[in-house]
Design a protein around this motif. Structure first.
Motif, PDB file in Angstrom:
ATOM      1  N   PHE A   1      70.423  43.247  10.087  1.00 43.14           N
ATOM      2  CA  PHE A   1      70.725  44.531  10.705  1.00 43.14           C
ATOM      3  C   PHE A   1      71.254  45.459   9.621  1.00 43.14           C
ATOM      4  O   PHE A   1      72.416  45.372   9.225  1.00 43.14           O
TER       5      PHE A   1
ATOM      6  N   LEU B   1      65.384  46.173  10.896  1.00 41.85           N
ATOM      7  CA  LEU B   1      65.684  45.065  11.781  1.00 41.85           C
ATOM      8  C   LEU B   1      64.798  43.881  11.420  1.00 41.85           C
ATOM      9  O   LEU B   1      63.564  43.962  11.486  1.00 41.85           O
TER      10      LEU B   1
ATOM     11  N   LEU C   1      75.327  46.156  17.458  1.00 37.75           N
ATOM     12  CA  LEU C   1      74.467  45.142  18.059  1.00 37.75           C
ATOM     13  C   LEU C   1      75.365  44.130  18.766  1.00 37.75           C
ATOM     14  O   LEU C   1      76.272  43.563  18.152  1.00 37.75           O
TER      15      LEU C   1
END
Length: 1671
Positions: free
Chosen positions: A602, A611, A539
């Motif tokens: 995450f 998420l 991410l």
């Protein structure tokens, strides 16, 4: 399977089910699932996603199907003991035996493994067709009880696409029925894929739910956990539990809140418990981190104030362990370890399978190991520090970098045993390094890695993250643990292995850390998680999800998560802001940015991504290859689906992230079946009658073409051409769209990707192109198809009908291996062409063919194809493709072709029973070699070119083992025989061009094959003579010369002189050059080079070669070369005049005189030659590389023996004719003895070279004559201007401009001449002049010069005044040309007067009596002007011109004076303002001690007396300054009075009368304050300061700070030190100097710990750290 109607009926039955019934069924199933079984957990996860992704959209059957399986699995497990080894359980049937079984995960005591990355039981490779047979071999075992109550077409776990598609279309049709928006959606292809858990379960229904179905281009399929999200993000949830702060997912979902509570959900979204209610956890602040034990029964949580709690889910009321934060007093009084009270615990984790062993890290950078133990009364915890130091342990003076733990992770247990399972390995990432330690049995550092230097510096984003992947087992192989970590955009993957320890050195295991891959990404990474052993999820700081192949670093997919608003928290800025957000090197440069923490939002578990967003909790799975295909098909984009499947088959995509096997064979086996089915279903859908009826024609054509292209690529990739022609073509043909298939097929055939085309398709190709009337495209296509696929009879008929001779030849040669029939066809075409070209068209059709007459142009294009056919065939290549034949076929083709071509008589075809092949009309006798003669008559040159290629083939070598064959003449043919036949046949009856082509052919091949060709000397000599006598176009002559060169390489003619003459006549210069060089006839060789216009660049190098000192030429040969040079000097100068002159100057100077004489007939060449010699540095001269000038060793021209006065005069004459502007420049290089100057002056006068003439006159001291010559020239130019301006019609501006330029040039030359002669004269000269006749006006020589010049310029000005308007041509919008002429002449007159004024009006005192007198010049000028002016008006005009020079000069000086004064005033005024400007303090108190320094601010802390004293001192200082100013003024008046009376000053005067002693310390840009001494005006008449009066004040300033020294004499002076100086910085901060020095002494600014002296280094503001006062 059900019929479509039965399927619709069953679907309607399902639609009647109520939503509450479906939800009850789902919940009932979920509650029966055993939570601790891995497979059932997977099924529950699937059901969790299905419940949110499908059930809410109305498609409940798929969810029920999956939950049915979950219930069955649960029942089966409940009948088995829970601890039965996985190997004894019933294993499901697998499609791909190489894929590992998820049940291989090892069982742990009271726990399950958490790090399994093995694929699901039904992997992407386990798709099967939705049929009973496929179901039996499917990937999931379904009991008979389940199938008994389900329709037969639903025997597979999920319905096929056809059923789902019908349902979708039915719903859409019902929705759009009666709608004004058009017809219902047409159905997509029906593809019976068996669904699996690795596929996406969402249908393509209308988007009226929370999550839309995944688009084909998406990477992840997301499902919102609606029940969980509703409970934790609703207003009631926020009030009861607090805001969500972090999350963990592993067997269950644990959510931490800001109120210190933990919400525990299972995968059915049921809230199992709320931890922390009515406990001390709610007093510990927000939950900052959560960890779940390996068996999912214990939870550990860290809080913001440093407390840690562990909970057992079976007993949620009270925590199992509570590890509180330690206060500062506790840390100081005891040796206990633990997090400091108030430091947030950011990371936590369980070690292995233990519930009481945890590790944690906080925001101060400290990491601890907590080992709990059970005692009789309570549980005890032993805490050990692993990393970091306590705040009280940091020594005050020692620099210490702020730090924290950016990322933290415990190596989990995997599906395979590894040595790290019992070591408790923990990885910690700080902003500076990575540290890996093993906690058990004792803490030990295993690995350390520093942050790369590339990730440091200003402007970066400070972030760090890491993730472990445990040891796993796949296909029987154990994969070692892997650690991924990142700083910013830098990512590093490290593999952990067990290094064997030597047997003689026992001890703990040795871990080896090997860097597998490292790379830099485009963005900084804020979170990392492993999806499986090869796929890494990242991410980025901009919330992009990257799917990365870990072992290669390649980004396979990326997805934007910005719209999901991932939850992130600022955890690090408070600790790292001071360290990273300011730049030490440049205070103004921006520092680094501190990224927020994402690790609590995450998470990955069982290949599902959890998420945590701002308003929901979502679960995502990576779309596999089948998911993407399903999405494309459901979106109706089946063309893209076929293309994507083809890419999967060819391995052009990333297999790791798509769930495809790595092995090519396995991957192709999995994909091929689906690809074939997809092609068939797509064709059936796209070519259906209903689809064709509703699609517009343009869209339909494009769609079908794209589908055909995709099908072609897919079939060719699989190697299934039968599928392409048996299935795809049949679909197109049945739908009447075969033409589209043929258009798509064409480039594949031409590109030779397809050559075997079935006869049915070939027939369709013929029909298509004949109907479209495109015979040439048909011909090209036929020539690329394998001949065994062709219908010979039909093809030959069409070829003859449309004159497709390339195709006809291809069919005969490749299908029938007949190489004679094409020649027979070409014989007929040749006869036709020759007869038509001879205008005998009336008999063509009757004699040779019954076909319709052909156009001569088309006939020409076809008949010339015989020559490439002969070339290809006789060199063993197929026509027209050019592919090589096999040796046997090539020998056969060459033999029969030579037999036919060189046959001495006419032949019958086929064989001896066919028709006689004639080359002439009936009744005409055939000559020998009729076919050879025919092709030679057609085009001898092209035919011989084909034979030249045939000569290169070894077939004509004549092998020894090849015996003579009477039946096959062609097998024994040789090159010698062919040439003999050609010489015989072409001896008569052929044009010259054909004979020349034959001779050229023989000449080229004779040197190539000397061992195979032998010709007599007389024959070769005759060929040479014939080639030299050829006259024609340059191309033919070049071919003949090249042929002669070839012949001379193997033959030397006997009569050399005769042949040389022939070479000269033919212009064969290359032959002559070789001949003359061989015979050493260098003079003739040079002459030949000069005559050869195509080789001019070689002439000068050849001259250099012959004339150089080390040349091999003899004296006689050298004389011959020099004679040739003289003879051809004009040609040589034309080639390169400077180069020739330079070469002669270097190697043959004695030729200069002769060359100059020889060039008398061409003055231009003579000028170029002499300029090169006499002005070698002229810009027009480029030294040759062989010349003396280029090498710098040439003699100076004036020292040369050949250079005399006459030659120089000749060159001056040439200069006057060719470059008059350079005459003066050349004359300046000559000395007085170089020429007869009287002759030169006369020459220059005759040639009109005025500037040169004036230069020589001035050089001889004849200034008066020079000025007269200039004036004469000015009058000439004036006349020319008058004539041009008076011309009727338009004036030529170019000629006027040239005349004006000449006038201006010589006017300035005259002014300069007068200035040179205006020099001081001796006084005796003027005395002698005074004795002359007084009646005669006596002027000096210089005065006479000025007078003559002014009169000439005045006359020029008057004559240039425009009298009438003249029609002129305007140039660049300029004013009238006449006005421009008048303006310029007036300016010249004014300029002359200005220069005269400058020289005579302001002389020095020594020159005043010896310079020419301006009044005398002016008097003489006005006297003469009055005598010549007819009236007062004309005289007034003259005076205006005279005095305008005065006005012009005065105005110019006035303007310059004003500009300079203005600039000086502005600069001085700005400096004065800046000098008076001071610095304004920000406040009236000292920034260090807080004591007021003046005004009301000084009333605090009992310091009012000090402040009042400061104010009094300041006022006293101002009064002293004012008094001193008055005394200085009185002193100045007194001094002036004494001077006026003549008395002296300064002797015996007291200091007070001299104005006192003033000393200033001001410097820089600060405000200067005078430092008055005790004897100055400030204390004039006063006693020294008393206790109540202020003392002196001293002020100093610099560019950054100023200090005001204030001392105070008071009664308290004996008890306390005087007041400190005040220091004011440019930033506005104010200090007492003593306070500032004390603060600086504590920091030791200079490194020594002692305060710095302001006079030595200056002070720096300690508040802003920017401004420094330099003393």
């Amino acid at each position: 399977m059900f019929t479509p109607q039965e399927e619709l009926d069953y679907q309607d039955f399902l639609d009647e089910l109520k939503r509450d019934t479906a939800q009850d069924e789902i919940q009932g199933t979920l509650t029966s699932v055993h939570d601790n079984d891995p497979h059932v957990q997977d099924v529950a996860l699937d059901a969790l996603m299905l419940e949110e992704g499908l059930a809410e959209h109305g498609d409940d059957q798929e969810a029920l199907d999956l939950l049915e399986e979950a219930r069955l699995e649960s029942k089966k497990e409940h009948h088995l003991p829970h601890r039965i080894p996985p190997s004894m359980r019933e294993a499901p049937i697998r499609h791909d035996p190489s894929m590992p079984d998820e049940n291989e995960t090892r069982s742990l005591p009271d726990s399950l493994s958490t790090g399994d990355d093995t694929p699901s039981q039904r992997d992407a490779s386990s798709y099967n067709a939705a049929s009973p047979a496929a179901s039996a071999a499917g990937s999931i075992s379904i009991p008979a009880a389940a199938t008994a109550r389900r329709p037969s077409y639903l025997l597979s776990p999920f319905r096929s696409f056809s059923g789902r598609q019908v349902r979708r279309l039915t719903s859409q049709s019902s929705i759009t029925q009666g709608s004004p928006f058009g017809t219902p959606i047409s159905p997509a292809p029906s593809i019976n894929f068996a669904r699996s858990r690795s596929s996406s379960y969402s249908s393509n229904l209308a988007d009226f739910g929370e999550e839309a179905p995944p688009a084909p281009w998406e990477v992840v399929r997301w499902s919102k956990l609606m029940k969980v999200s509703t409970q934790i993000f609703s207003d009631a949830g926020r009030r009861n539990f607090g805001a969500v702060s972090t999350m963990a997912a592993s067997g269950l979902i644990a959510v931490g809140t800001t109120k210190g509570l933990l919400l525990i959900f299972d995968f059915h979204q049921t809230l199992k418990s709320v931890l922390g209610v009515n406990t001390r956890a709610v007093e510990a602040g927000a939950v900052t981190c959560v960890a779940i034990s390996a068996d999912h029964t214990f939870i550990a949580a860290g809080h913001v104030n440093g407390d840690i709690f562990t909970w057992e889910l079976r007993k949620p009321a009270t925590p199992v362990l509570h590890i509180p934060g330690l206060s500062a007093e506790t840390l100081a009084d005891s040796s206990a370890d633990g997090h400091v009270l108030g430091s947030a615990v950011l990371h936590i984790g369980f070690l292995g399978t233990r519930h009481s062993a945890i590790v944690s890290a906080d925001d101060t950078g400290m990491t601890f190991h907590h080992a709990g133990s059970r005692h009789y009364i309570s549980n005890r915890v032993r805490t050990t520090r692993i990393l970091g130091r306590y705040p009280n342990a940091i020594r005050p003076g020692k620099p210490h970098k702020a730090s924290t733990v950016l990322a933290f992770g415990v190596l989990p247990l995997g599906s395979a045993d590894f040595v790290t399972d019992l070591m408790g390995v923990v990885a910690m990432l700080t902003p500076y390094k990575l540290v890996v330690v093993s906690v058990l049995p004792d803490a030990r550092t295993e690995f350390t890695c520093m942050k790369p230097k590339n990730e440091t510096g200003t402007g970066m984003i400070v972030t760090g993250t890491l993730a472990w992947h445990p040891a796993s087992k796949k296909a029987g192989m154990v994969k070692e643990p892997i650690l991924a970590c990142s700083w910013g955009s830098y990512v590093m993957v490290i593999r952990v292995s067990n290094k064997p320890r030597p047997e003689d050195n026992p001890g703990p295991p040795i871990l080896e850390f090997n860097k597998v891959k490292e790379w830099y990404g485009e963005e900084s990474i804020v979170a990392l998680q492993w999806m499986n052993h090869g796929v890494l999820l990242a991410l980025t700081v901009t919330q992009r999800l990257l799917v990365i192949e870990a072992l290669t670093g390649k980004i396979a997919e990326n997805n934007d998560l910005l719209t999901k608003q991932v939850l992130h928290t600022d955890r690090f800025s408070s600790r790292l802001e001071r360290e990273f957000t300011t730049s030490e090197e440049d205070g103004d440069a921006p520092g680094a940015l501190i990224a927020d923490a994402y690790f609590g939002s995450f998470r990955v578990f069982k290949q599902r991504l959890f998420l945590l967003c701002n308003d929901n909790l979502s679960v995502g799975t990576l779309l596999t290859w089948a998911d993407r295909l399903l999405a494309l098909v459901e979106a109706g984009d089946f063309v893209e689906a076929i293309a994507l499947t083809t890419a999967y088959y060819n391995g052009e995509t990333e297999q790791v992230t798509l769930g495809l096997p790595q092995e090519d064979a396995s991957r192709k086996a999995v994909v091929q079946e689906k690809l074939v089915e997809l092609i068939k279903s797509s064709l059936e859908f796209a070519l259906g009658r209903q689809r064709l009826a509703i699609e517009p024609r343009v869209l339909r054509t494009k769609l079908l073409k794209d589908l055909a292209l995709a099908s072609f690529d897919a079939c060719l990739s699989m190697g299934q051409e039968s599928l392409l022609f048996d299935t795809v073509f049949d679909y197109y043909e049945d739908a009447g769209q075969a033409s589209i298939f043929i258009d798509v097929l064409e480039p594949y055939v031409l590109g030779e990707k397809l050559r075997d085309v079935p006869p049915a398709v070939v027939n369709e190709i013929i029909r298509h192109f004949t109907e479209q009337r495109l015979p040439l495209r048909l011909e090209t296509l036929i020539c690329h198809i394998q001949p065994n696929s062709l219908d010979i009879h039909r093809i030959t008929g069409i070829c003859k009908q449309y004159s497709l001779y390339d195709a006809l030849v291809y069919v005969h040669t490749q299908a029938l291996e007949d190489y004679v029939s094409p020649l027979v066809e070409f014989v007929g075409l040749s006869n036709k062409f020759l007869l038509k070209s001879q205008r005998r068209t009336e008999v063509v059709d009757d004699v040779f063919t019954n076909d319709a007459p052909e156009d001569l142009g088309a006939l020409t294009l076809n008949v010339v194809k015989v020559f490439p056919y002969l070339s290809y065939t006789l060199t063993g290549r197929t026509y027209p493709a050019g592919r090589d034949m096999s040796d046997a076929l090539a020998a056969k083709a060459k033999s029969v072709t030579y037999d036919f071509l060189f046959s001495g008589r006419t032949l019958s075809h086929p064989d001896n029973n066919g028709e006689l092949i004639r080359t002439l009309g009936e009744g005409e006798a055939e000559l020998t070699f009729p076919y050879l003669r025919l092709f030679l008559r057609l085009d001898a040159t092209t035919f011989l070119q084909a034979m030249e290629e045939a000569f290169e083939d070894s077939f004509l070598n004549g092998r020894d083992d090849r015996q003579a064959d009477e039946q096959s003449f062609g097998k024994n043919l040789t090159r010698q025989f062919i040439i003999n036949i050609l010489l015989e046949v072409m001896s008569s009856g052929f044009p010259q061009e054909a004979v020349v082509a034959l001779h050229v052919f023989i000449a080229r091949n004779l040197p190539k094959y000397p061992q195979y060709l032998l010709l007599s000397g007389s024959t070769i000599a005759q060929i040479l003579v014939d080639l030299c006598r050829v006259r024609g176009d340059p191309e033919m002559m070049e071919d003949c010369q090249l042929a002669v060169e070839h012949l001379l390489s193997v033959y030397q003619p006997a009569d050399s002189a005769r042949m040389t003459q022939l070479y000269e006549e033919a212009g064969f210069y290359r032959v002559l050059k070789t001949h003359y060089r061989t015979e050493k006839r260098y003079g003739e060789l040079l002459a030949t080079y000069i005559r050869d216009e195509d080789d001019g660049s070689s002439v000068l190098p050849l001259v250099h070669e012959f004339l150089r000192k080390k040349s091999v030429l003899t004296a006689a040969q050298r004389r011959d070369v020099e004679a040739v040079v003289l003879q051809h000097i004009h040609q040589l100068i034309h080639l390169d005049g400077p180069g020739v002159a330079q070469l002669i100057e270097r190697f043959a100077k004695h030729l200069h005189t002769d060359i100059v004489k020889a060039l008398e007939t061409d003055k231009g060449q003579q000028f170029v030659y002499l300029r090169t010699l006499l002005e070698p540095k002229h810009p027009d001269i480029n030294p040759d590389e062989h010349s003396a000038l280029a090498n710098g060793n040439a003699d100076k021209p004036k020292k040369a023996e050949w250079l005399d006065s006459n030659t120089r005069i000749l060159y001056i004459q040439l200069l006057c004719d060719h470059d008059p502007s350079s005459v003066r420049t050349y004359l300046s290089t000559l000395s007085d003895d170089d020429a007869d100057w009287i002759t030169v002056i006369q020459l220059l006068e005759d040639r009109g070279a005025v500037d040169g003439e004036v230069y020589l006159l001035r050089r001889q001291g004849k200034s008066q004559d020079a000025l007269k010559r200039i004036i004469t020239h000015l009058k000439t130019q004036q006349s020319e201007l008058t004539r041009l301006l008076g011309t009727d019609g338009d004036v030529n501006p170019g000629r006027v401009d040239n005349a004006l330029a000449s006038v201006q040039k010589f006017a300035f030359l005259a002014i300069g001449l007068c200035e040179e002669n205006t020099r001081p004269q001796p006084r005796a000269y003027y005395a002698r002049k005074a004795n002359a006749d007084a009646s005669k006006a006596i002027l000096l020589d210089a005065e006479r010069l000025w007078l003559d010049l002014l009169e000439a310029l005045l006359d020029l000005t008057q004559q240039s005044q425009p009298s009438t308007k003249t029609t002129v041509k305007k140039v660049n919008d300029a004013s009238d040309i006449g006005d421009r002429v008048a303006t310029m002449t007036r300016h010249l007159f004014q300029h002359a007067f200005t220069n005269l004024l400058t020289l005579t009006v302001n002389p020095t005192s020594t020159q005043q009596a010896s310079l020419p007198s301006f009044p005398r010049i002016l008097d003489a000028f006005l006297t003469k002007a009055s005598s010549t002016s007819p009236d007062l008006f004309s005289l007034r005009a003259i005076l205006n011109e005279v005095f305008s020079a005065y006005s012009y000069e005065r105005q110019l000086l006035s303007i310059v004076d004003r500009l300079l004064s203005k600039d000086v005033f502005v600069d001085v005024s700005h400096a004065h303002r800046m000098r008076k400007q001071g610095w304004t303090p920000m406040n009236a108190m000292c920034e260090a001690c807080g004591v007021g320094m003046w005004g009301a601010a000084g009333t605090n802390n009992g310091q009012n007396a000090i402040a009042v004293g400061i104010l009094d001192a300041w006022e006293a200082r101002r009064e002293g300054e004012e008094k001193g100013r008055r005394e200085r003024m009185e002193s100045e008046r007194d001094v002036k009075e004494r001077l006026r009376r003549g008395s002296g000053i300064g002797i015996g005067m007291p200091d007070s009368k001299r104005g006192g002693s003033i000393r200033s310390k001001a410097s820089g840009k600060g405000k200067a304050v005078d430092d008055m001494e005790d004897g100055g005006p400030l204390n004039k008449g006063k006693e020294p300061a008393t206790d109540n009066g202020p003392g002196p004040i001293t002020s100093t300033s610099s560019s950054s700070g100023a200090s005001i020294n204030i001392t105070r004499k008071s009664a308290a002076a004996e008890e306390s030190a005087p007041l400190s100086n005040l220091v004011v910085f440019a930033c506005g901060h104010t200090f007492h100097e003593d306070c500032l020095e004390k603060l600086e002494a504590g920091g030791g600014q200079d490194g020594s710990g002692s305060p710095r002296s302001r006079h030595e280094f200056g002070h720096r503001c300690i508040v802003c750290r920017e401004h420094e006062m330099m003393g």
